[in-house]
Design a protein around this motif. Structure first.
Motif, PDB file in Angstrom:
ATOM      1  N   MET A  43      -0.152  -0.659  -4.738  1.00 38.30           N
ATOM      2  CA  MET A  43      -1.502  -0.103  -4.830  1.00 38.30           C
ATOM      3  C   MET A  43      -1.508   1.289  -4.214  1.00 38.30           C
ATOM      4  O   MET A  43      -1.036   1.476  -3.093  1.00 38.30           O
TER       5      MET A  43
ATOM      6  N   LEU B 173       0.855  -1.194   0.000  1.00 43.12           N
ATOM      7  CA  LEU B 173       0.000   0.000   0.000  1.00 43.12           C
ATOM      8  C   LEU B 173       0.885   1.236   0.000  1.00 43.12           C
ATOM      9  O   LEU B 173       1.576   1.516   0.989  1.00 43.12           O
ATOM     10  N   ILE B 174       0.886   1.958  -1.121  1.00 42.53           N
ATOM     11  CA  ILE B 174       1.819   3.091  -1.223  1.00 42.53           C
ATOM     12  C   ILE B 174       1.144   4.448  -1.038  1.00 42.53           C
ATOM     13  O   ILE B 174       1.802   5.481  -1.110  1.00 42.53           O
ATOM     14  N   GLY B 175      -0.179   4.477  -0.828  1.00 40.95           N
ATOM     15  CA  GLY B 175      -0.854   5.763  -0.596  1.00 40.95           C
ATOM     16  C   GLY B 175      -0.828   6.637  -1.838  1.00 40.95           C
ATOM     17  O   GLY B 175      -0.836   6.137  -2.964  1.00 40.95           O
TER      18      GLY B 175
ATOM     19  N   ARG C 152       3.466  14.262   6.882  1.00 45.11           N
ATOM     20  CA  ARG C 152       4.587  14.513   7.790  1.00 45.11           C
ATOM     21  C   ARG C 152       5.934  14.355   7.094  1.00 45.11           C
ATOM     22  O   ARG C 152       6.973  14.651   7.647  1.00 45.11           O
TER      23      ARG C 152
ATOM     24  N   LYS D 167      -1.231  11.759   0.925  1.00 45.79           N
ATOM     25  CA  LYS D 167      -0.815  11.079   2.155  1.00 45.79           C
ATOM     26  C   LYS D 167       0.622  11.506   2.480  1.00 45.79           C
ATOM     27  O   LYS D 167       1.240  12.257   1.764  1.00 45.79           O
TER      28      LYS D 167
ATOM     29  N   LYS E 191      -4.965   3.503  17.726  1.00 44.20           N
ATOM     30  CA  LYS E 191      -4.545   4.718  18.446  1.00 44.20           C
ATOM     31  C   LYS E 191      -5.475   5.044  19.619  1.00 44.20           C
ATOM     32  O   LYS E 191      -6.193   6.053  19.615  1.00 44.20           O
TER      33      LYS E 191
ATOM     34  N   LYS F  50       7.484   7.937   8.980  1.00 44.45           N
ATOM     35  CA  LYS F  50       6.467   8.969   8.816  1.00 44.45           C
ATOM     36  C   LYS F  50       7.090  10.336   8.537  1.00 44.45           C
ATOM     37  O   LYS F  50       6.512  11.148   7.844  1.00 44.45           O
TER      38      LYS F  50
ATOM     39  N   GLU G  94      -5.812   3.354  -7.601  1.00 39.63           N
ATOM     40  CA  GLU G  94      -7.167   3.595  -7.111  1.00 39.63           C
ATOM     41  C   GLU G  94      -7.675   4.898  -7.722  1.00 39.63           C
ATOM     42  O   GLU G  94      -6.897   5.842  -7.885  1.00 39.63           O
TER      43      GLU G  94
ATOM     44  N   GLN H 224       8.132   2.763  11.971  1.00 41.12           N
ATOM     45  CA  GLN H 224       7.366   3.469  10.953  1.00 41.12           C
ATOM     46  C   GLN H 224       8.267   4.499  10.280  1.00 41.12           C
ATOM     47  O   GLN H 224       9.222   4.972  10.888  1.00 41.12           O
TER      48      GLN H 224
ATOM     49  N   ALA I  64       3.585   0.597   2.969  1.00 41.87           N
ATOM     50  CA  ALA I  64       4.876   1.009   2.393  1.00 41.87           C
ATOM     51  C   ALA I  64       5.726   1.772   3.401  1.00 41.87           C
ATOM     52  O   ALA I  64       6.955   1.725   3.339  1.00 41.87           O
ATOM     53  N   ASP I  65       5.067   2.471   4.320  1.00 39.01           N
ATOM     54  CA  ASP I  65       5.840   3.367   5.185  1.00 39.01           C
ATOM     55  C   ASP I  65       6.259   2.712   6.499  1.00 39.01           C
ATOM     56  O   ASP I  65       6.157   3.310   7.559  1.00 39.01           O
TER      57      ASP I  65
ATOM     58  N   LEU J  39      -8.901   5.125  -1.303  1.00 37.77           N
ATOM     59  CA  LEU J  39      -9.945   4.206  -0.830  1.00 37.77           C
ATOM     60  C   LEU J  39      -9.641   3.654   0.558  1.00 37.77           C
ATOM     61  O   LEU J  39     -10.367   2.793   1.051  1.00 37.77           O
ATOM     62  N   GLY J  40      -8.566   4.131   1.156  1.00 35.59           N
ATOM     63  CA  GLY J  40      -8.231   3.643   2.500  1.00 35.59           C
ATOM     64  C   GLY J  40      -7.454   2.342   2.426  1.00 35.59           C
ATOM     65  O   GLY J  40      -7.291   1.755   1.351  1.00 35.59           O
TER      66      GLY J  40
HETATM   67  P1  GTP Z   1      -1.428   8.083  10.356  1.00 35.47           P
HETATM   68  O1  GTP Z   1      -0.813   8.037  11.726  1.00 35.47           O
HETATM   69  O2  GTP Z   1      -2.654   8.939  10.249  1.00 35.47           O
HETATM   70  O3  GTP Z   1      -0.431   8.381   9.260  1.00 35.47           O
HETATM   71  O4  GTP Z   1      -2.004   6.651  10.087  1.00 35.47           O
HETATM   72  P2  GTP Z   1      -1.232   5.278   9.937  1.00 35.47           P
HETATM   73  O5  GTP Z   1       0.137   5.327  10.508  1.00 35.47           O
HETATM   74  O6  GTP Z   1      -2.145   4.214  10.429  1.00 35.47           O
HETATM   75  O7  GTP Z   1      -1.032   5.178   8.389  1.00 35.47           O
HETATM   76  P3  GTP Z   1      -2.125   5.145   7.256  1.00 35.47           P
HETATM   77  O8  GTP Z   1      -3.279   4.288   7.647  1.00 35.47           O
HETATM   78  O9  GTP Z   1      -2.455   6.535   6.818  1.00 35.47           O
HETATM   79  O10 GTP Z   1      -1.309   4.449   6.116  1.00 35.47           O
HETATM   80  C1  GTP Z   1      -0.757   3.148   6.239  1.00 35.47           C
HETATM   81  C2  GTP Z   1      -0.187   2.756   4.873  1.00 35.47           C
HETATM   82  O11 GTP Z   1      -1.233   2.640   3.938  1.00 35.47           O
HETATM   83  C3  GTP Z   1       0.792   3.755   4.297  1.00 35.47           C
HETATM   84  O12 GTP Z   1       1.810   3.051   3.635  1.00 35.47           O
HETATM   85  C4  GTP Z   1      -0.046   4.564   3.329  1.00 35.47           C
HETATM   86  O13 GTP Z   1       0.721   5.038   2.255  1.00 35.47           O
HETATM   87  C5  GTP Z   1      -1.054   3.533   2.864  1.00 35.47           C
HETATM   88  N1  GTP Z   1      -2.363   4.113   2.577  1.00 35.47           N
HETATM   89  C6  GTP Z   1      -3.081   4.941   3.371  1.00 35.47           C
HETATM   90  N2  GTP Z   1      -4.242   5.271   2.784  1.00 35.47           N
HETATM   91  C7  GTP Z   1      -4.267   4.634   1.583  1.00 35.47           C
HETATM   92  C8  GTP Z   1      -5.200   4.568   0.508  1.00 35.47           C
HETATM   93  O14 GTP Z   1      -6.246   5.217   0.506  1.00 35.47           O
HETATM   94  N3  GTP Z   1      -4.874   3.767  -0.532  1.00 35.47           N
HETATM   95  C9  GTP Z   1      -3.695   3.066  -0.584  1.00 35.47           C
HETATM   96  N4  GTP Z   1      -3.467   2.297  -1.622  1.00 35.47           N
HETATM   97  N5  GTP Z   1      -2.784   3.128   0.401  1.00 35.47           N
HETATM   98  C10 GTP Z   1      -3.068   3.884   1.470  1.00 35.47           C
END
Ligand code: GTP
Length: 395
Positions: A57, A8-10, A17, A14, A173, A252, A86, A250, A116-117, A90-91
């Motif tokens: 993705m 999941l690369i966002g 930070r 996204k 969280k 971030k 996407e 992480q 990815a992160d 789409l989360g």
């Molecule tokens: P934050 O503390 O708000 O950043 O939340 P988190 O640490 O839980 O991370 P988040 O859920 O935002 O993202 C987790 C991973 O999913 C990261 O690698 C994002 O790039 C990826 N990601 C987040 N939202 C989406 C999305 O809508 N689509 C895709 N494909 N990847 C997503």
């Protein structure tokens, strides 16, 4: 067993930070220990026997840097890698549901999902073995690690049965202490996960239908694995946690990228000693685990090491060969990505609007990912070193 992996690369909105660094290079391609952040994930996936395909993705528009990276990674790791775009964010659960046919194509019996992160040892084989011993054939595994009580509040927290490792309670969280076991953002699913995500989708649709002013279907597709799916699955005998003692963090902020680099550089001393700089007569002094980009020009009086700056980057008298963009690569031959249109084939599951899948996988160009990074500009170095560090440390 045929396996796949989704990373999941966002997308561009996204990783806030990570700004301003993510203005210059898409965050998933930012160099960590000398190679693009997601190359570490790809390398780990490519080592898993039976893993047939890796799907990146996200909601980035297809772009040259990404396609160039895909070309080179496919060549280096000898595994098909595609990007699935996407149509909107789409989360963490909505994208994999939307592209479920692509994930299951070829008869995948299980698949990994990796954020990815994160930086990790990626104990994927261990997760597979763990799943064979826990739950039934349809159970899912979250990779977990331990944090101290304060740090845990920033992550997804997991309460598990101490004997069976079944997840009994999941809170993303939490505002007060729930557990020291946290979600690492690395999962092992079977196709059965889509029924559970589909239930969330249906519920979203019903709720939105009751809200007169909403534009329904589009928002129903936005699904978060953590809050929407894991919370509901906890305590139902379906979800297990595999706790790792391996390194994990992480990525971030810019500062956490430095920390992640250090973790990977330490790992290189076993996994990729060839990537680490060596002391050579008349060359710069190397202390500890250091990566130097092959095109960087280093003054012989320079000292590079992980101490005292606690940074894996070489400091002092670096001559930037090229500054921004960082990822200005050494791609040759100009062959662009083979952009192909793939239409998702419906499966007999809960219906949901689908947009055309827009995978692209590059072909033909010769480009080595670990050679694609220009030297870091002085302004970036200043930014990285000035970023305060607060990272996960074990209690
Ligand atoms: P934050 O503390 O708000 O950043 O939340 P988190 O640490 O839980 O991370 P988040 O859920 O935002 O993202 C987790 C991973 O999913 C990261 O690698 C994002 O790039 C990826 N990601 C987040 N939202 C989406 C999305 O809508 N689509 C895709 N494909 N990847 C997503």
């Amino acid at each position: 067993m045929p396996l796949k992996a989704v990373i999941l690369i966002g997308g561009p909105q996204k990783g806030t930070r990570f700004r301003p660094l993510s203005f210059e290079v898409p965050k998933p391609l930012f160099p960590v220990a000398g190679v693009p952040m997601v190359q570490h994930h790809i390398e780990a996936c490519a080592k898993v026997p039976g893993l047939k395909e890796i799907l990146l993705m996200g909601f980035y528009q297809p772009n040259e840097a990404l396609s160039r990276f895909l070309v080179s990674a496919q060549q280096e790791f000898k595994i098909p890698i595609r990007y699935l775009q996407e149509y909107a964010a789409l989360g963490t659960g909505g994208g994999i549901y939307h592209f479920r046919d692509q994930i299951l194509a070829g008869g995948a019996e299980a698949f990994f999902v990796l954020n990815a992160d994160v930086c990790s040892e990626f104990p994927l084989q261990e997760m597979l073995e763990f799943r064979q011993q826990h739950g039934d054939v349809h159970s899912f595994v979250i990779l977990g690690t331990t944090a101290n009580r304060t740090q845990a509040l920033n992550y997804g927290c997991i309460v598990a049965n101490a004997d069976t490792q079944e997840v009994q309670h999941y809170v993303e969280k939490p505002s007060t202490f729930v557990s020291e076991i946290i979600n690492c953002g690395i999962y092992l699913f079977t196709p059965a996960i889509f029924q559970h995500i589909g239930e969330v989708f249906q519920r979203n649709q019903q709720e939105l239908a009751l809200e007169e002013s909403s534009n329904g279907w589009q928002r129903a597709e936005v699904i978060r694995l953590e809050q929407d799916v894991f919370t509901a699955l906890a305590g139902r005998g379906k979800l297990y946690v595999y706790k790792t003692d391996g390194f994990w963090s992480q990525i971030k902020s810019a500062g956490s990228a430095i920390y992640a680099s250090r973790l990977y550089l330490n790992q290189y001393s076993k996994s990729h000693p060839e990537r680490l700089a060596q002391n050579k007569p008349g060359g710069p002094v190397i202390r500890g685990n250091v990566y130097i980009h092959p095109t960087a020009s280093i003054d012989s009086t320079a000292v590079g090491g992980s101490s005292p700056l606690h940074s894996p980057l070489l400091h002092s008298r670096i001559t930037p060969v090229s500054s921004i963009p960082l990822w200005a690569g050494t791609a040759q031959s100009g062959a662009g990505p083979g952009l192909k249109e793939h239409r998702a084939t419906p499966t007999p599951m809960i219906p949901m609007p689908r947009s055309t899948a827009r995978p692209f996988s590059g072909m033909g160009a010769s480009h080595h990912p670990s050679q694609s990074w220009a030297a870091v500009s002085p302004s970036l170095l200043r930014l990285l070193f000035s970023t305060p560090s607060s990272f996960l440390t074990r209690s």
